[in-house]
Scaffold this active site. Structure first.
Site, PDB file in Angstrom:
ATOM      1  N   LYS A  33       0.840  -1.205   0.000  1.00  0.00           N
ATOM      2  CA  LYS A  33       0.000   0.000   0.000  1.00  0.00           C
ATOM      3  C   LYS A  33       0.874   1.255   0.000  1.00  0.00           C
ATOM      4  CE  LYS A  33      -2.029  -0.993   3.926  1.00  0.00           C
ATOM      5  NZ  LYS A  33      -1.311  -2.178   4.441  1.00  0.00           N
TER       6      LYS A  33
ATOM      7  N   ARG B 246      -9.341   0.298   8.989  1.00  0.00           N
ATOM      8  CA  ARG B 246      -8.731  -0.945   9.459  1.00  0.00           C
ATOM      9  C   ARG B 246      -9.687  -1.752  10.316  1.00  0.00           C
ATOM     10  NH1 ARG B 246      -3.104   0.589   9.048  1.00  0.00           N
ATOM     11  NH2 ARG B 246      -1.772  -1.195   9.448  1.00  0.00           N
TER      12      ARG B 246
ATOM     13  N   ARG C  87      12.687  -5.034   5.344  1.00  0.00           N
ATOM     14  CA  ARG C  87      12.627  -3.704   4.749  1.00  0.00           C
ATOM     15  C   ARG C  87      13.198  -2.641   5.698  1.00  0.00           C
ATOM     16  NH1 ARG C  87       6.128  -2.167   4.930  1.00  0.00           N
ATOM     17  NH2 ARG C  87       6.025  -2.020   7.187  1.00  0.00           N
TER      18      ARG C  87
ATOM     19  N   ARG D 206      11.809   0.028  11.175  1.00  0.00           N
ATOM     20  CA  ARG D 206      10.725   0.463  12.052  1.00  0.00           C
ATOM     21  C   ARG D 206      10.652  -0.470  13.251  1.00  0.00           C
ATOM     22  NH1 ARG D 206       5.412   1.141   8.357  1.00  0.00           N
ATOM     23  NH2 ARG D 206       4.524   0.007  10.106  1.00  0.00           N
TER      24      ARG D 206
ATOM     25  N   ARG E  41       1.067  -8.140  14.153  1.00  0.00           N
ATOM     26  CA  ARG E  41       0.335  -7.250  13.243  1.00  0.00           C
ATOM     27  C   ARG E  41      -0.486  -8.055  12.243  1.00  0.00           C
ATOM     28  NH1 ARG E  41       5.125  -4.047  11.044  1.00  0.00           N
ATOM     29  NH2 ARG E  41       3.682  -3.003   9.633  1.00  0.00           N
TER      30      ARG E  41
HETATM   31  P1  ADP Z   1       1.420  -1.247   7.995  1.00  0.00           P
HETATM   32  O1  ADP Z   1       0.333  -1.099   6.971  1.00  0.00           O
HETATM   33  O2  ADP Z   1       2.730  -1.649   7.384  1.00  0.00           O
HETATM   34  O3  ADP Z   1       1.033  -2.054   9.196  1.00  0.00           O
HETATM   35  P2  ADP Z   1       0.999   1.461   8.982  1.00  0.00           P
HETATM   36  O4  ADP Z   1       2.027   2.518   8.970  1.00  0.00           O
HETATM   37  O5  ADP Z   1      -0.204   1.610   8.121  1.00  0.00           O
HETATM   38  O6  ADP Z   1       1.789   0.139   8.636  1.00  0.00           O
HETATM   39  O7  ADP Z   1       0.470   1.246  10.490  1.00  0.00           O
HETATM   40  C1  ADP Z   1       1.343   1.086  11.563  1.00  0.00           C
HETATM   41  C2  ADP Z   1       0.544   0.991  12.870  1.00  0.00           C
HETATM   42  O8  ADP Z   1      -0.187   2.209  13.068  1.00  0.00           O
HETATM   43  C3  ADP Z   1      -0.513  -0.101  12.930  1.00  0.00           C
HETATM   44  O9  ADP Z   1       0.039  -1.361  13.299  1.00  0.00           O
HETATM   45  C4  ADP Z   1      -1.459   0.467  13.994  1.00  0.00           C
HETATM   46  O10 ADP Z   1      -0.925   0.291  15.287  1.00  0.00           O
HETATM   47  C5  ADP Z   1      -1.442   1.956  13.709  1.00  0.00           C
HETATM   48  N1  ADP Z   1      -2.533   2.349  12.785  1.00  0.00           N
HETATM   49  C6  ADP Z   1      -2.369   2.872  11.527  1.00  0.00           C
HETATM   50  N2  ADP Z   1      -3.575   3.104  10.958  1.00  0.00           N
HETATM   51  C7  ADP Z   1      -4.519   2.720  11.868  1.00  0.00           C
HETATM   52  C8  ADP Z   1      -5.941   2.688  11.862  1.00  0.00           C
HETATM   53  N3  ADP Z   1      -6.655   3.094  10.795  1.00  0.00           N
HETATM   54  N4  ADP Z   1      -6.582   2.215  12.966  1.00  0.00           N
HETATM   55  C9  ADP Z   1      -5.888   1.798  14.047  1.00  0.00           C
HETATM   56  N5  ADP Z   1      -4.551   1.780  14.115  1.00  0.00           N
HETATM   57  C10 ADP Z   1      -3.858   2.239  13.039  1.00  0.00           C
END
Ligand code: ADP
Ligand code: ZN
Length: 210
Positions: free
Chosen positions: A20, A95, A128, A155, A166
């Site tokens: 994404k 999410r 990564r 990260r 996750r």
């Molecule tokens: P990835 O898609 O690689 O998991 P993101 O940067 O999108 O990475 O998200 C990292 C973290 O940020 C998630 O594991 C969660 O803890 C938090 N997060 C991001 N977007 C949301 C969301 N829409 N609702 C709840 N938590 C979120």
């Protein structure tokens, strides 16, 4: 969130590591729509050590979701900005089904779903590196961000035990979002193949629907 009918809102769905974030940047440039990543917004709060950042950090480093109410407030502020008038690209939101329902009350998004098997996701994420400034993802063989010229980092939530958590959270809380949009207008993107091939598929899907 604006209710303007001409807004083009694209949501990028798929597991963490499905691509994404990789495709959101180029798509944003091509369509001239802002790329809004809720993960990046939280990381900005963490860098600024804000109260929201402190809370988000605890959830994120454990591989858990940040509570919906905290996500909504932050996102509503962002999409109210003038650069979102024509639309925007959401990466990492919705999410949960509760988040999807709130979004659908305001806009009719185009939902793109990147599907990739779990084994590939674990391998990709644990291998990564990320730019600490702009959050662009890179592979382990890179050392610096080509935009910000700063050294890349891993990260905190890309460590293997957090990645596994996750993915578990993804399957229990976010898979239902895919099922929710599958009943409406989900566009599946076969996320194997080269980066360029996948991007062309993504672009075509947005242009056909937009
Ligand atoms: P990835 O898609 O690689 O998991 P993101 O940067 O999108 O990475 O998200 C990292 C973290 O940020 C998630 O594991 C969660 O803890 C938090 N997060 C991001 N977007 C949301 C969301 N829409 N609702 C709840 N938590 C979120
Ligand atoms: Zn950068």
């Amino acid at each position: 969130m604006s209710v303007a009918t001409k807004q083009l809102v694209i949501i990028l769905l798929g597991a963490p590591g499905a691509g994404k974030g990789t495709h959101a940047g180029p798509l944003s440039e091509k369509l001239k729509l802002p790329h809004i990543s809720t993960g990046n917004l939280f990381r900005e709060h963490i860098s600024a050590d804000s109260p929201l950042g402190k809370l988000a950090k605890i959830c994120m480093n454990a591989g858990n979701l940040v509570p919906d109410e905290l996500v909504f407030n932050m996102l509503f502020d962002r999409v109210a900005k003038p650069d979102c008038e024509r639309g925007y690209i959401l990466d990492g939101f919705p999410r949960t089904v509760a988040q999807a329902k709130v979004l659908d009350r305001a806009v009719q998004p185009i939902a793109l779903y990147f599907s990739v098997p779990d084994e590939i996701l674990i391998e990709r994420m644990t291998n990564r590196l990320t730019c600490p400034k702009c959050n662009k993802p890179y592979s382990k063989s890179d050392s610096c961000c080509d935009v910000c010229l700063v050294p890349l980092i891993q990260r905190a939530d890309d460590r293997e035990e957090v990645v596994r958590r996750r993915l578990e959270v993804y399957h229990t809380q976010t898979q239902p979002v895919i099922d929710y949009y599958a009943k409406k207008n989900l566009i599946p993107i076969l996320a194997t193949g080269t980066r360029e091939e996948i991007f062309q598929t993504v672009l075509k899907a947005c242009q056909d629907k937009g």
